[in-house]
Design a protein around this motif. Structure first.
Motif, PDB file in Angstrom:
ATOM      1  N   GLY A  28       0.810  -1.216   0.000  1.00 45.36           N
ATOM      2  CA  GLY A  28       0.000   0.000   0.000  1.00 45.36           C
ATOM      3  C   GLY A  28       0.837   1.256   0.000  1.00 45.36           C
ATOM      4  N   PRO A  29       0.186   2.413   0.030  1.00 44.04           N
ATOM      5  CA  PRO A  29       0.886   3.700  -0.016  1.00 44.04           C
ATOM      6  C   PRO A  29       1.963   3.815   1.059  1.00 44.04           C
ATOM      7  CG  PRO A  29      -1.474   4.024  -0.279  1.00 44.04           C
ATOM      8  CD  PRO A  29      -1.289   2.581   0.084  1.00 44.04           C
ATOM      9  N   GLY A  30       3.167   4.165   0.635  1.00 39.98           N
ATOM     10  CA  GLY A  30       4.262   4.360   1.576  1.00 39.98           C
ATOM     11  C   GLY A  30       4.974   3.100   1.990  1.00 39.98           C
ATOM     12  N   ASN A  31       4.363   1.943   1.728  1.00 38.91           N
ATOM     13  CA  ASN A  31       4.956   0.656   2.105  1.00 38.91           C
ATOM     14  C   ASN A  31       5.341   0.587   3.579  1.00 38.91           C
ATOM     15  OD1 ASN A  31       6.518   1.270  -0.939  1.00 38.91           O
ATOM     16  ND2 ASN A  31       4.883  -0.225  -0.740  1.00 38.91           N
ATOM     17  N   PRO A  32       4.360   0.743   4.482  1.00 38.14           N
ATOM     18  CA  PRO A  32       4.665   0.638   5.918  1.00 38.14           C
ATOM     19  C   PRO A  32       4.923  -0.804   6.339  1.00 38.14           C
ATOM     20  CG  PRO A  32       2.307   0.846   5.602  1.00 38.14           C
ATOM     21  CD  PRO A  32       2.929   1.025   4.247  1.00 38.14           C
ATOM     22  N   LEU A  33       5.469  -0.961   7.517  1.00 38.78           N
ATOM     23  CA  LEU A  33       5.720  -2.276   8.087  1.00 38.78           C
ATOM     24  C   LEU A  33       4.430  -3.093   8.099  1.00 38.78           C
ATOM     25  CD1 LEU A  33       8.036  -3.876   9.643  1.00 38.78           C
ATOM     26  CD2 LEU A  33       6.910  -3.089  11.729  1.00 38.78           C
ATOM     27  N   SER A  34       4.528  -4.364   7.727  1.00 35.43           N
ATOM     28  CA  SER A  34       3.363  -5.248   7.702  1.00 35.43           C
ATOM     29  C   SER A  34       3.315  -6.076   8.977  1.00 35.43           C
ATOM     30  CB  SER A  34       3.430  -6.170   6.484  1.00 35.43           C
ATOM     31  OG  SER A  34       2.460  -7.187   6.564  1.00 35.43           O
ATOM     32  N   ASP A  35       2.320  -5.818   9.824  1.00 29.60           N
ATOM     33  CA  ASP A  35       2.175  -6.606  11.053  1.00 29.60           C
ATOM     34  C   ASP A  35       1.878  -8.072  10.762  1.00 29.60           C
ATOM     35  OD1 ASP A  35       2.642  -4.325  12.589  1.00 29.60           O
ATOM     36  OD2 ASP A  35       0.526  -3.774  12.587  1.00 29.60           O
ATOM     37  N   PRO A  36       0.990  -8.403   9.788  1.00 25.18           N
ATOM     38  CA  PRO A  36       0.788  -9.814   9.455  1.00 25.18           C
ATOM     39  C   PRO A  36       2.066 -10.492   8.981  1.00 25.18           C
ATOM     40  CG  PRO A  36      -1.025  -8.512   8.585  1.00 25.18           C
ATOM     41  CD  PRO A  36       0.013  -7.542   9.075  1.00 25.18           C
ATOM     42  N   ALA A  37       2.903  -9.766   8.245  1.00 29.29           N
ATOM     43  CA  ALA A  37       4.166 -10.350   7.795  1.00 29.29           C
ATOM     44  C   ALA A  37       5.107 -10.606   8.965  1.00 29.29           C
ATOM     45  CB  ALA A  37       4.840  -9.432   6.779  1.00 29.29           C
ATOM     46  N   MET A  38       5.068  -9.726   9.968  1.00 34.03           N
ATOM     47  CA  MET A  38       5.899  -9.948  11.141  1.00 34.03           C
ATOM     48  C   MET A  38       5.475 -11.242  11.851  1.00 34.03           C
ATOM     49  SD  MET A  38       8.118  -7.437  11.243  1.00 34.03           S
ATOM     50  CE  MET A  38       8.126  -7.782   9.457  1.00 34.03           C
ATOM     51  N   LEU A  39       4.176 -11.463  11.943  1.00 31.30           N
ATOM     52  CA  LEU A  39       3.659 -12.672  12.588  1.00 31.30           C
ATOM     53  C   LEU A  39       3.975 -13.919  11.765  1.00 31.30           C
ATOM     54  CD1 LEU A  39       0.195 -11.246  13.696  1.00 31.30           C
ATOM     55  CD2 LEU A  39       1.969 -12.089  15.245  1.00 31.30           C
ATOM     56  N   ALA A  40       3.661 -13.864  10.472  1.00 27.29           N
ATOM     57  CA  ALA A  40       3.898 -15.016   9.601  1.00 27.29           C
ATOM     58  C   ALA A  40       5.392 -15.278   9.458  1.00 27.29           C
ATOM     59  CB  ALA A  40       3.260 -14.780   8.238  1.00 27.29           C
ATOM     60  N   GLY A  41       6.166 -14.202   9.338  1.00 24.99           N
ATOM     61  CA  GLY A  41       7.613 -14.356   9.215  1.00 24.99           C
ATOM     62  C   GLY A  41       8.233 -14.969  10.448  1.00 24.99           C
ATOM     63  N   ALA A  42       7.806 -14.503  11.618  1.00 26.05           N
ATOM     64  CA  ALA A  42       8.333 -15.055  12.867  1.00 26.05           C
ATOM     65  C   ALA A  42       8.015 -16.538  12.990  1.00 26.05           C
ATOM     66  CB  ALA A  42       7.774 -14.292  14.059  1.00 26.05           C
ATOM     67  N   ALA A  43       6.796 -16.926  12.584  1.00 26.27           N
ATOM     68  CA  ALA A  43       6.407 -18.340  12.647  1.00 26.27           C
ATOM     69  C   ALA A  43       7.300 -19.189  11.745  1.00 26.27           C
ATOM     70  CB  ALA A  43       4.941 -18.487  12.245  1.00 26.27           C
ATOM     71  N   ALA A  44       7.559 -18.708  10.536  1.00 27.66           N
ATOM     72  CA  ALA A  44       8.406 -19.452   9.597  1.00 27.66           C
ATOM     73  C   ALA A  44       9.848 -19.522  10.102  1.00 27.66           C
ATOM     74  CB  ALA A  44       8.358 -18.800   8.222  1.00 27.66           C
ATOM     75  N   LEU A  45      10.324 -18.434  10.664  1.00 26.73           N
ATOM     76  CA  LEU A  45      11.697 -18.398  11.170  1.00 26.73           C
ATOM     77  C   LEU A  45      11.881 -19.342  12.358  1.00 26.73           C
ATOM     78  CD1 LEU A  45      12.236 -14.553  10.882  1.00 26.73           C
ATOM     79  CD2 LEU A  45      13.466 -16.301   9.572  1.00 26.73           C
ATOM     80  N   ARG A  46      10.849 -19.459  13.183  1.00 35.42           N
ATOM     81  CA  ARG A  46      10.934 -20.407  14.294  1.00 35.42           C
ATOM     82  C   ARG A  46      10.977 -21.845  13.779  1.00 35.42           C
ATOM     83  NH1 ARG A  46       6.619 -17.057  16.475  1.00 35.42           N
ATOM     84  NH2 ARG A  46       7.547 -15.421  17.761  1.00 35.42           N
ATOM     85  N   GLU A  47      10.311 -22.093  12.659  1.00 36.90           N
ATOM     86  CA  GLU A  47      10.394 -23.421  12.040  1.00 36.90           C
ATOM     87  C   GLU A  47      11.821 -23.710  11.590  1.00 36.90           C
ATOM     88  OE1 GLU A  47       5.816 -23.549  10.248  1.00 36.90           O
ATOM     89  OE2 GLU A  47       7.529 -23.305   8.897  1.00 36.90           O
ATOM     90  N   VAL A  48      12.491 -22.694  11.062  1.00 37.81           N
ATOM     91  CA  VAL A  48      13.898 -22.850  10.678  1.00 37.81           C
ATOM     92  C   VAL A  48      14.737 -23.169  11.917  1.00 37.81           C
ATOM     93  CG1 VAL A  48      15.918 -21.708   9.693  1.00 37.81           C
ATOM     94  CG2 VAL A  48      13.662 -21.289   8.706  1.00 37.81           C
ATOM     95  N   ALA A  49      14.513 -22.429  12.989  1.00 39.50           N
ATOM     96  CA  ALA A  49      15.276 -22.634  14.219  1.00 39.50           C
ATOM     97  C   ALA A  49      15.069 -24.029  14.795  1.00 39.50           C
ATOM     98  CB  ALA A  49      14.895 -21.573  15.255  1.00 39.50           C
ATOM     99  N   ARG A  50      13.848 -24.567  14.631  1.00 34.86           N
ATOM    100  CA  ARG A  50      13.542 -25.907  15.161  1.00 34.86           C
ATOM    101  C   ARG A  50      13.961 -27.021  14.210  1.00 34.86           C
ATOM    102  NH1 ARG A  50       8.449 -23.330  16.666  1.00 34.86           N
ATOM    103  NH2 ARG A  50       7.485 -24.279  14.819  1.00 34.86           N
TER     104      ARG A  50
END
Length: 270
Positions: A28-50
């Motif tokens: 969207g306009p300005g390309n602000p930080l995506s809160d859903p991406a932070m949640l989904a990204g963190a979940a995927a990254l924890r899968e990498v860690a595990r």
């Protein structure tokens, strides 16, 4: 802030071979930080860690014209209780940053356009940050009367030195690509149209290499900021010795002697 990482749109987090890509901002306009991406990204990254995801490199990018122009200030203003809202956003953002470090994989950032506020904070966590000639960075926090988040006050002094970090945060300058490269905020600058392809190429090259050696090198680099030379030499010796007995280490040395290209992916699966 209520997005569920299980039901978040699939395009927020994708994986091609051994490269995990996370779109950190909205289109969207300005390309602000995506809160859903932070949640989904963190979940995927924890899968990498595990060990539940086979990933050799992490690519961070923005789906719009900018990498990430920071938090959505309009949402800040509209919040019923701003302190509670900002704390929720910061906690979500910081969970992502922690997961990024826990994943223990090289991080590549495709820094096109603006990386401001939270976007700049994210860039400071990248091992390889590739920008374009039009890339601009700015802390941007003090302009709205707030202090930094996303670990900027921890990473920035380690990248540019304590004095320059204080200058950057307290005077809030716009940092162009040339200066960002000279100060170590960017590791390379390419043509604006090549930022995405150059960053993906770097991520793919890293992912095709020895994962354990890369993780060890990143850990050694992190430790070096607070280690004495003697301590650093000791852990370097321990690390290179241990890696020589790993599947990747054996493959790398044997391939060099045989004058062939090492096949680290096959070695890892052996």
């Amino acid at each position: 802030m209520t997005a569920d990482p299980v039901t978040a749109p699939a395009e927020l987090v994708t994986q091609d071979d051994a490269v995990l890509t996370i779109n950190v901002s909205t289109a969207g306009p300005g390309n602000p930080l995506s809160d859903p991406a932070m949640l989904a990204g963190a979940a995927a990254l924890r899968e990498v860690a595990r060990g539940e995801r086979e990933v050799g490199a992490i690519l961070l990018r923005g789906p719009g014209a900018n990498f990430c122009a920071g938090g959505n200030v309009r949402d800040f203003a509209a919040a019923e209780h701003r302190p509670t809202f900002l704390r929720e956003i910061a906690d979500c953002f910081h969970a992502f940053i922690n997961a990024l470090h826990e994943a223990d994989r090289p991080v590549v950032a495709a820094v096109k356009g603006w990386a401001a506020g939270a976007g700049m904070s994210i860039v400071t966590h990248a091992d390889v940050a590739i920008g374009g000639s039009a890339t601009k960075m700015r802390p941007a926090y003090r302009g709205i009367g707030l202090s930094p988040d996303g670990g900027m006050t921890w990473t920035l002094p380690r990248l540019v030195g304590a004095a320059r970090a204080r200058h950057i945060i307290l005077t809030d300058p716009v940092i162009d690509a040339k200066k960002a490269l000279a100060w170590g905020l960017l590791s390379d600058v390419v043509d604006d149209g090549d930022v995405e392809s150059a960053a993906r190429s770097a991520a793919e090259k890293i992912a095709a290499g020895p994962w354990r050696a890369d993780s060890a090198a990143r850990e050694l680099l992190t430790r070096s900021a607070t280690s004495t030379l003697g301590d650093q030499l000791a852990v370097e010796a321990q690390s290179i010795s241990a890696l020589s007995a790993s599947a990747e280490g054996i493959e790398g040395v044997d391939a060099f002697v045989a004058k062939r290209k090492p096949d680290f992916a096959t070695a890892r699966k052996a």
